[in-house]
Structure formats: structure tokens, C-alpha cells
Design a protein around this motif. Structure first.
Motif, PDB file in Angstrom:
ATOM      1  N   GLU A  97      36.015  39.449 -23.475  1.00 29.40           N
ATOM      2  CA  GLU A  97      35.567  40.674 -24.153  1.00 29.40           C
ATOM      3  C   GLU A  97      36.398  41.892 -23.765  1.00 29.40           C
ATOM      4  OE1 GLU A  97      30.839  40.012 -24.349  1.00 29.40           O
ATOM      5  OE2 GLU A  97      31.887  39.259 -22.608  1.00 29.40           O
ATOM      6  N   MET A  98      37.079  41.822 -22.610  1.00 28.27           N
ATOM      7  CA  MET A  98      37.920  42.934 -22.131  1.00 28.27           C
ATOM      8  C   MET A  98      39.168  42.324 -21.515  1.00 28.27           C
ATOM      9  SD  MET A  98      35.037  45.166 -20.218  1.00 28.27           S
ATOM     10  CE  MET A  98      33.392  44.558 -20.585  1.00 28.27           C
ATOM     11  N   PRO A  99      40.137  41.916 -22.337  1.00 28.37           N
ATOM     12  CA  PRO A  99      41.265  41.108 -21.840  1.00 28.37           C
ATOM     13  C   PRO A  99      42.119  41.789 -20.780  1.00 28.37           C
ATOM     14  CG  PRO A  99      41.180  41.122 -24.253  1.00 28.37           C
ATOM     15  CD  PRO A  99      40.186  42.129 -23.781  1.00 28.37           C
ATOM     16  N   GLN A 100      42.016  43.118 -20.641  1.00 29.96           N
ATOM     17  CA  GLN A 100      42.781  43.801 -19.586  1.00 29.96           C
ATOM     18  C   GLN A 100      42.146  43.619 -18.213  1.00 29.96           C
ATOM     19  OE1 GLN A 100      40.705  45.170 -21.633  1.00 29.96           O
ATOM     20  NE2 GLN A 100      39.565  46.779 -20.587  1.00 29.96           N
ATOM     21  N   CYS A 101      40.953  43.035 -18.230  1.00 34.33           N
ATOM     22  CA  CYS A 101      40.158  42.858 -17.006  1.00 34.33           C
ATOM     23  C   CYS A 101      40.102  41.363 -16.673  1.00 34.33           C
ATOM     24  CB  CYS A 101      38.766  43.401 -17.316  1.00 34.33           C
ATOM     25  SG  CYS A 101      37.660  43.538 -15.945  1.00 34.33           S
ATOM     26  N   GLY A 102      40.276  41.001 -15.411  1.00 35.35           N
ATOM     27  CA  GLY A 102      40.098  39.599 -15.018  1.00 35.35           C
ATOM     28  C   GLY A 102      38.617  39.282 -14.886  1.00 35.35           C
ATOM     29  N   GLN A 103      38.269  38.029 -15.095  1.00 35.31           N
ATOM     30  CA  GLN A 103      36.860  37.638 -14.989  1.00 35.31           C
ATOM     31  C   GLN A 103      36.692  36.534 -13.944  1.00 35.31           C
ATOM     32  OE1 GLN A 103      34.918  35.266 -18.129  1.00 35.31           O
ATOM     33  NE2 GLN A 103      33.431  36.937 -18.320  1.00 35.31           N
ATOM     34  N   LEU A 104      35.686  36.685 -13.130  1.00 35.40           N
ATOM     35  CA  LEU A 104      35.349  35.653 -12.136  1.00 35.40           C
ATOM     36  C   LEU A 104      34.119  34.898 -12.635  1.00 35.40           C
ATOM     37  CD1 LEU A 104      35.482  35.939  -8.350  1.00 35.40           C
ATOM     38  CD2 LEU A 104      33.318  35.241  -9.343  1.00 35.40           C
ATOM     39  N   ARG A 105      34.191  33.581 -12.621  1.00 34.95           N
ATOM     40  CA  ARG A 105      33.094  32.749 -13.152  1.00 34.95           C
ATOM     41  C   ARG A 105      32.886  31.513 -12.283  1.00 34.95           C
ATOM     42  NH1 ARG A 105      34.040  30.202 -18.519  1.00 34.95           N
ATOM     43  NH2 ARG A 105      31.823  30.536 -18.790  1.00 34.95           N
ATOM     44  N   ARG A 106      31.739  30.912 -12.474  1.00 31.40           N
ATOM     45  CA  ARG A 106      31.442  29.593 -11.909  1.00 31.40           C
ATOM     46  C   ARG A 106      31.718  29.497 -10.401  1.00 31.40           C
ATOM     47  NH1 ARG A 106      33.405  25.231 -16.515  1.00 31.40           N
ATOM     48  NH2 ARG A 106      33.013  26.551 -18.302  1.00 31.40           N
ATOM     49  N   LEU A 107      31.335  30.532  -9.674  1.00 31.87           N
ATOM     50  CA  LEU A 107      31.420  30.466  -8.212  1.00 31.87           C
ATOM     51  C   LEU A 107      30.214  29.662  -7.737  1.00 31.87           C
ATOM     52  CD1 LEU A 107      32.660  31.269  -5.504  1.00 31.87           C
ATOM     53  CD2 LEU A 107      31.402  33.417  -5.628  1.00 31.87           C
ATOM     54  N   HIS A 108      30.467  28.431  -7.350  1.00 25.49           N
ATOM     55  CA  HIS A 108      29.390  27.512  -6.974  1.00 25.49           C
ATOM     56  C   HIS A 108      29.755  26.811  -5.668  1.00 25.49           C
ATOM     57  CE1 HIS A 108      28.518  27.105 -11.545  1.00 25.49           C
ATOM     58  NE2 HIS A 108      27.663  27.948 -11.012  1.00 25.49           N
ATOM     59  N   VAL A 109      28.806  26.780  -4.758  1.00 26.21           N
ATOM     60  CA  VAL A 109      28.965  26.012  -3.520  1.00 26.21           C
ATOM     61  C   VAL A 109      27.753  25.093  -3.412  1.00 26.21           C
ATOM     62  CG1 VAL A 109      29.050  26.163  -0.990  1.00 26.21           C
ATOM     63  CG2 VAL A 109      30.277  27.846  -2.379  1.00 26.21           C
ATOM     64  N   VAL A 110      27.978  23.843  -3.054  1.00 30.50           N
ATOM     65  CA  VAL A 110      26.836  22.916  -2.956  1.00 30.50           C
ATOM     66  C   VAL A 110      25.831  23.459  -1.936  1.00 30.50           C
ATOM     67  CG1 VAL A 110      27.895  20.759  -3.756  1.00 30.50           C
ATOM     68  CG2 VAL A 110      28.149  21.434  -1.371  1.00 30.50           C
ATOM     69  N   PRO A 111      24.556  23.398  -2.255  1.00 33.77           N
ATOM     70  CA  PRO A 111      23.547  24.035  -1.395  1.00 33.77           C
ATOM     71  C   PRO A 111      23.595  23.585   0.064  1.00 33.77           C
ATOM     72  CG  PRO A 111      22.580  23.428  -3.502  1.00 33.77           C
ATOM     73  CD  PRO A 111      23.978  22.889  -3.513  1.00 33.77           C
ATOM     74  N   SER A 112      23.947  22.326   0.311  1.00 32.42           N
ATOM     75  CA  SER A 112      23.976  21.842   1.706  1.00 32.42           C
ATOM     76  C   SER A 112      25.055  22.542   2.531  1.00 32.42           C
ATOM     77  CB  SER A 112      24.220  20.327   1.731  1.00 32.42           C
ATOM     78  OG  SER A 112      25.447  20.036   1.099  1.00 32.42           O
ATOM     79  N   ARG A 113      25.978  23.256   1.882  1.00 33.68           N
ATOM     80  CA  ARG A 113      27.057  23.942   2.609  1.00 33.68           C
ATOM     81  C   ARG A 113      26.972  25.468   2.485  1.00 33.68           C
ATOM     82  NH1 ARG A 113      28.672  22.748   6.316  1.00 33.68           N
ATOM     83  NH2 ARG A 113      30.885  23.218   6.185  1.00 33.68           N
ATOM     84  N   TRP A 114      25.851  25.971   1.963  1.00 34.19           N
ATOM     85  CA  TRP A 114      25.696  27.426   1.870  1.00 34.19           C
ATOM     86  C   TRP A 114      25.711  28.048   3.259  1.00 34.19           C
ATOM     87  CZ3 TRP A 114      21.026  28.122  -2.056  1.00 34.19           C
ATOM     88  CH2 TRP A 114      21.473  27.826  -3.349  1.00 34.19           C
ATOM     89  N   GLY A 115      26.224  29.273   3.308  1.00 35.11           N
ATOM     90  CA  GLY A 115      26.167  30.044   4.553  1.00 35.11           C
ATOM     91  C   GLY A 115      27.253  29.703   5.553  1.00 35.11           C
ATOM     92  N   HIS A 116      28.291  28.959   5.129  1.00 30.40           N
ATOM     93  CA  HIS A 116      29.384  28.596   6.045  1.00 30.40           C
ATOM     94  C   HIS A 116      30.707  29.257   5.646  1.00 30.40           C
ATOM     95  CE1 HIS A 116      26.451  25.435   6.981  1.00 30.40           C
ATOM     96  NE2 HIS A 116      27.030  25.417   8.161  1.00 30.40           N
ATOM     97  N   GLY A 117      30.632  30.225   4.780  1.00 36.01           N
ATOM     98  CA  GLY A 117      31.846  30.962   4.430  1.00 36.01           C
ATOM     99  C   GLY A 117      32.654  30.380   3.279  1.00 36.01           C
ATOM    100  N   ILE A 118      32.175  29.300   2.681  1.00 37.20           N
ATOM    101  CA  ILE A 118      32.953  28.666   1.603  1.00 37.20           C
ATOM    102  C   ILE A 118      32.978  29.568   0.355  1.00 37.20           C
ATOM    103  CG2 ILE A 118      33.142  26.636   0.092  1.00 37.20           C
ATOM    104  CD1 ILE A 118      31.718  25.053   2.372  1.00 37.20           C
TER     105      ILE A 118
END
Ligand code: COA
Length: 172
Positions: A86-107
Motif C-alpha cells: 500500500e506504500m511501496p516507499q516503505c518496507g513492511q515487516l510480516r510474519r514474525l513468528h517464533v515457536v511458543p516453546s522458544r519464546w523469551g530466548h531472544g529469537i
């Protein structure tokens, strides 16, 4: 096979076509836990085959950069960057997913930071993202990393019973 970007037990690398199924597995496992309580129980459950096809398509699209976080040769996190449609001059970050068993470890942080580096290297000076309004964990993460909420900019998904809000970040 693909460029290794960092290494100390966890490596973050560019994903290739063979990673689509593993990326989709991380995606489904993550949203099943993270979005419980955000989407109503009646909302449709995505299927692994559909999400795999979406990842395969995303990885093949030359405008996208998909990154995989890997531990002991197992994909445990994902992120995707691209020009914002929608705003091609801007980068988009998407689908940042970490498996729940590894949450909170900096991944998540490693993937986030690497994704922003990729956007900077592509020449973007600003980034944007959409996040579910009730996804307080992710919103907290973005806010601690300098992302700013854009007041009044929302996407409503009435059939899913959810609303997304927009954040932006100056990359300079
Ligand atoms: C958001 C997510 C990617 C963070 O991944 P992670 O590997 O746990 O991230 P990190 O360990 O690097 O921690 C990053 C931030 O997450 C938040 N966080 C981590 N552990 C947390 C906890 N137990 N409770 C609440 N927030 C927590 C904090 O803001 C943390 O930042 P801090 O370390 O500066 O305090 C992960 O929780 C996830 O996959 N969530 C579901 C998918 C999602 O919401 N993605 C974003 C879509 S826009």
C-alpha cells in the motif's frame, strides 16, 4: 547452501523453497497458541497445506526476503520483509513468528533486527507493520524497539472478529 548471517547456536538465514513446509509449521504452531483468546473460537482454522502454499509463493516472490531462524537444523522462527504493497516507499515487516516453546530466548529479537537490516540494505528509510490490536506481547516488543503506533490507522476483519493496528519505524 544459503548465506549464514549470524551464528552462536541459533542461525538466521535466508529461506529457500525447501523451507516452505517448515516455515508453515512454525507459523501454524505459533498462531495456534498466540492468537488463542484473540480470534473467537468460531473463526476458521488455517490448514497446513494452505499456509505452506502461501510461504512457497512468498519465498518465490523476488520482492520478498524471507528469513528462517534455525536451531539444531530445525526452523524455530520466521520473518518476511517486502515493499509495503500500500506504500511501496516503505518496507513492511510480516510474519514474525517464533515457536511458543522458544519464546523469551531472544529469537524474535534476532529475527526482527535482521529483518530491519535487510530493509535498510534494500534502501528503505522507513518500515511499517500491522499487528492485531489485542496482541499485547508483540505490541510491547515493537514499542520497546522504537516502533510508533499510527493513531486511527486500523484494519478491521469483521468475519474474524479482529482488528489490526499499524506501527511505523524510522530506519535511519
Ligand atoms: C512476538 C514474538 C515474535 C517474540 O518472540 P521471542 O523469541 O519470544 O522474542 P524475544 O525473546 O526476543 O523477546 C522480545 C520481546 O518479546 C516480549 N516478551 C518476551 N517474553 C515475554 C513474556 N514472557 N511476556 C510478555 N512479553 C514477552 C518482550 O517485549 C521482549 O522484549 P524485551 O526482551 O526487550 O523485554 C513471539 O512471542 C511470537 O511469535 N508471538 C506470536 C506471533 C506474533 O505475535 N508475531 C507478531 C505478529 S505482527
Amino acid at each position: 547452501m544459503y548465506p549464514m548471517l549470524q551464528a552462536d547456536g541459533l542461525r538466521v538465514r535466508v529461506a529457500g523453497p525447501d523451507d516452505a513446509a517448515a516455515m508453515a509449521t512454525v507459523h501454524l504452531e505459533t498462531i495456534r497458541v498466540a492468537y488463542r483468546g484473540i480470534f473467537p473460537p468460531s473463526s476458521p482454522t488455517p490448514h497446513l497445506e494452505d499456509i505452506t502454499a502461501e510461504w512457497r509463493e512468498a519465498i518465490a516472490d523476488g520482492l520478498n526476503i524471507a528469513l528462517a531462524a534455525e536451531e539444531v537444523e530445525t526452523v524455530v522462527g520466521t520473518v518476511l520483509v517486502r515493499p509495503d504493497p500500500e506504500m511501496p516507499q516503505c518496507g513492511q515487516l510480516r510474519r514474525l513468528h517464533v515457536v511458543p516453546s522458544r519464546w523469551g530466548h531472544g529469537i524474535g529479537t534476532r529475527l526482527h533486527d535482521e529483518a530491519l537490516e535487510r530493509l535498510r540494505a534494500t534502501g528503505f528509510h522507513a518500515a511499517g507493520l500491522w499487528v492485531l490490536e489485542d496482541n499485547l506481547r508483540a505490541r510491547g516488543m515493537y514499542e520497546q524497539r522504537g516502533w510508533t503506533l499510527v493513531p486511527g490507522m486500523v484494519k478491521r476483519w469483521p468475519t474474524l472478529g479482529a482488528t489490526e493496528v499499524r506501527y511505523t519505524l524510522d530506519l535511519d
